[in-house]
Design an enzyme around this catalytic site. Structure first.
Site, mmCIF file in Angstrom:
data_model
loop_
_atom_site.group_PDB
_atom_site.id
_atom_site.type_symbol
_atom_site.label_atom_id
_atom_site.label_comp_id
_atom_site.label_asym_id
_atom_site.label_seq_id
_atom_site.Cartn_x
_atom_site.Cartn_y
_atom_site.Cartn_z
ATOM 1 N N GLU A 164 -14.651 -39.144 26.507
ATOM 2 C CA GLU A 164 -15.381 -39.927 27.515
ATOM 3 C C GLU A 164 -15.078 -41.416 27.491
ATOM 4 O O GLU A 164 -15.968 -42.234 27.199
ATOM 5 C CB GLU A 164 -16.893 -39.699 27.357
ATOM 6 C CG GLU A 164 -17.323 -38.248 27.454
ATOM 7 C CD GLU A 164 -18.854 -38.079 27.503
ATOM 8 O OE1 GLU A 164 -19.566 -39.071 27.281
ATOM 9 O OE2 GLU A 164 -19.312 -36.964 27.754
ATOM 10 N N GLU A 350 -17.722 -30.024 26.576
ATOM 11 C CA GLU A 350 -19.150 -30.157 26.268
ATOM 12 C C GLU A 350 -19.960 -29.681 27.454
ATOM 13 O O GLU A 350 -19.622 -29.958 28.609
ATOM 14 C CB GLU A 350 -19.573 -31.625 26.010
ATOM 15 C CG GLU A 350 -19.076 -32.213 24.732
ATOM 16 C CD GLU A 350 -19.500 -33.672 24.538
ATOM 17 O OE1 GLU A 350 -20.514 -34.095 25.139
ATOM 18 O OE2 GLU A 350 -18.817 -34.375 23.798
HETATM 19 C C1 FCB Z 1 -21.923 -36.895 25.733
HETATM 20 C C2 FCB Z 1 -21.346 -37.245 24.387
HETATM 21 C C3 FCB Z 1 -21.920 -36.457 23.250
HETATM 22 C C4 FCB Z 1 -23.398 -36.200 23.405
HETATM 23 C C5 FCB Z 1 -23.715 -35.684 24.790
HETATM 24 C C6 FCB Z 1 -25.174 -35.376 25.020
HETATM 25 O O1 FCB Z 1 -21.822 -37.997 26.572
HETATM 26 O O2 FCB Z 1 -19.958 -37.063 24.394
HETATM 27 O O3 FCB Z 1 -21.611 -37.129 22.061
HETATM 28 O O4 FCB Z 1 -24.114 -37.323 23.085
HETATM 29 O O5 FCB Z 1 -23.282 -36.588 25.750
#
Ligand code: FCB
Length: 444
Positions: A164, A350
């Site tokens: 990110e 994620e």
């Molecule tokens: C993302 C991050 C991760 C976690 C999630 C909820 O932005 O990459 O580390 O904090 O959000």
């Protein structure tokens, strides 16, 4: 849900600062998150990652737990200041050894290691030289990527350069909610560029050190929907889409920075040097996407009375982060990615949700809302696969409850509950469901 392909990668994800603890052990240097969390007022309740899930000491049991859950892959990040405490030059062997042991233990259990090189814990010494806003960081990152991929590259075959970069650059250097806590747009723009350049320069280095590997990058992509069909709302949606999504996607595929956003920033991009944009556009083997929710964009430059009535309304299912549960957004963004950008493969690196979990008197943790969140998002992944979008794997965020950045320990994202007093791990009902899902689909 239709069957997933046999080779679909079923994983869970974590990040070094969020779980490791041992912030100053075995020669580790200070990171910007150590500095930030130790600064009063920056993190909710004064929480820090000093101990976190104590994974640095409990990794062996944690790998056993992953095995019990049947995970096929584990995405974790390497803490740069464990490897190079000052950011460059002096390698800290105990830090390298920690990840060597972790990788070996994973492979012994047939769990594929997926390494993220940078998940936000920049060595503080590099921040003292300007951090991501300064071009010197690029050489330092490539050196770091070289050291790690030399050390682990014979066994690690899946690499994510950055997690990110939008968050690193804009939340860290423009909004100030994350380390290093600056509020300077020009710094944030330069940081984005240096992050992308670090990615581009390190990809060939990693490939040279880790033969037959796959190298990619992870972006946080948030689909934008105009709140109404008004021109003002469409404009607002296009702007946020450019700011969060296209500002990173476009340069990665060789289209340069989106002109509407560059114009909107209204600042000179004089940190771009000849050749940079080609370096950034190095072909990747995959794109990782982190998806949590959509954004409904409402114009703020006209009044509610001047605007058209809202036609897109936020649903009433909301997570503890105040994020709308909107699985359809994942399907939408996957489709768009495929048809507009055409990456060779996509991984959901994620996806998950925070809810206020409680341990029941019988010692179990029941989290039906998270289970349903994961299930419905997986249904969208399956639908995207049916539509021939090349989604090759899914990593739930997160394996453990952990340090949720500026929210400290107040938000629980884990499929495994962590009691921070005793460090006991309790798989929640979502973990048991996910485990079953993997077994059914991976033919175990
Ligand atoms: C993302 C991050 C991760 C976690 C999630 C909820 O932005 O990459 O580390 O904090 O959000």
């Amino acid at each position: 849900m239709t069957q997933f392909p046999k080779d679909f990668v079923w994983g869970a994800a974590t990040a070094s600062y969020q779980i490791e603890g041992a912030w100053n052990e075995d020669g580790k240097g200070e990171s910007i998150w150590d500095r930030f969390s130790h600064t009063p007022g920056k993190v909710q309740d004064g929480d820090t990652g000093d101990v976190a899930c104590d994974h640095y000491h409990r990794w062996r049991d944690d790998v056993k737990l992953m095995k019990e859950l049947g995970l096929k892959a584990y995405r974790f990040s390497v803490a740069w200041p464990r490897i190079l405490p000052e950011g460059r030059e002096k390698v800290n062997q105990p830090g390298v050894d920690f990840y060597n042991r972790l990788v070996d233990a994973l492979l012994e259990e047939r769990i594929e290691p997926w390494v993220t090189l940078y998940h936000w814990d920049l060595p503080q010494d590099l921040q003292d030289e300007g951090g991501w806003a300064s071009r010197m960081v690029v050489d330092a990152f490539v050196e770091y990527a070289d050291v790690v991929s030399r050390a682990l590259g014979d066994r690690v075959k899946n690499w994510i350069t950055l997690n990110e970069p939008w968050v690193s650059a804009f939340v860290g250097y423009q909004h100030g909610h994350h380390a290093p806590g600056h509020t300077n747009l020009v710094e944030a723009m330069a940081a984005s560029h240096h992050l992308l350049l670090s990615h581009g320069q390190s990809v060939p280095v990693i490939r040279a050190n880790s033969l037959m590997s796959r190298v990619g990058i992870t972006l946080n992509l948030t689909p934008q929907e105009p709140a109404s069909p008004s021109v003002a709302d469409r404009k607002a949606a296009t702007w946020v889409d450019g700011y969060i999504n296209r500002f990173f996607l476009d340069p990665l595929v060789g289209r340069g920075y989106p002109q509407d956003i560059v114009n909107g920033f209204g600042k000179a991009m004089d940190f771009i040097q000849p050749g940079d944009m080609d370096t950034i556009a190095v072909p990747v083997d995959f794109l990782g996407i982190n998806y949590y929710t959509r954004n409904i964009a409402r114009a703020d430059n006209i009044t509610e009375e001047e605007n058209e009535p809202r036609t897109v309304i936020r649903g009433d299912e909301i997570t503890e982060m105040d994020w709308e549960v909107y699985p359809k957004g994942l399907y939408n963004i996957l489709g768009r990615l495929h048809f507009e950008y055409n990456f060779p493969a996509i991984y959901i690196s994620e996806n998950g949700a925070a809810f206020p979990d409680k341990v029941r008197p019988d010692g179990q943790v029941d989290d039906p809302a998270r289970l349903s969140y994961i299930k419905r998002h997986l249904e969208m992944v399956s639908k995207a696969i049916d539509a021939e979008v090349p989604v090759k794997g899914y990593f739930v965020w997160s394996l453990f409850d952990n340090f949720e950045w500026a929210f400290g320990y107040s938000k629980r994202f884990g499929i495994v509950y962590v009691d921070y007093q005793t460090q006991q791990r309790i798989p929640k009902s979502s973990a048991k469901w996910y485990s079953q899902m993997i077994r059914e689909n991976a033919g175990l």
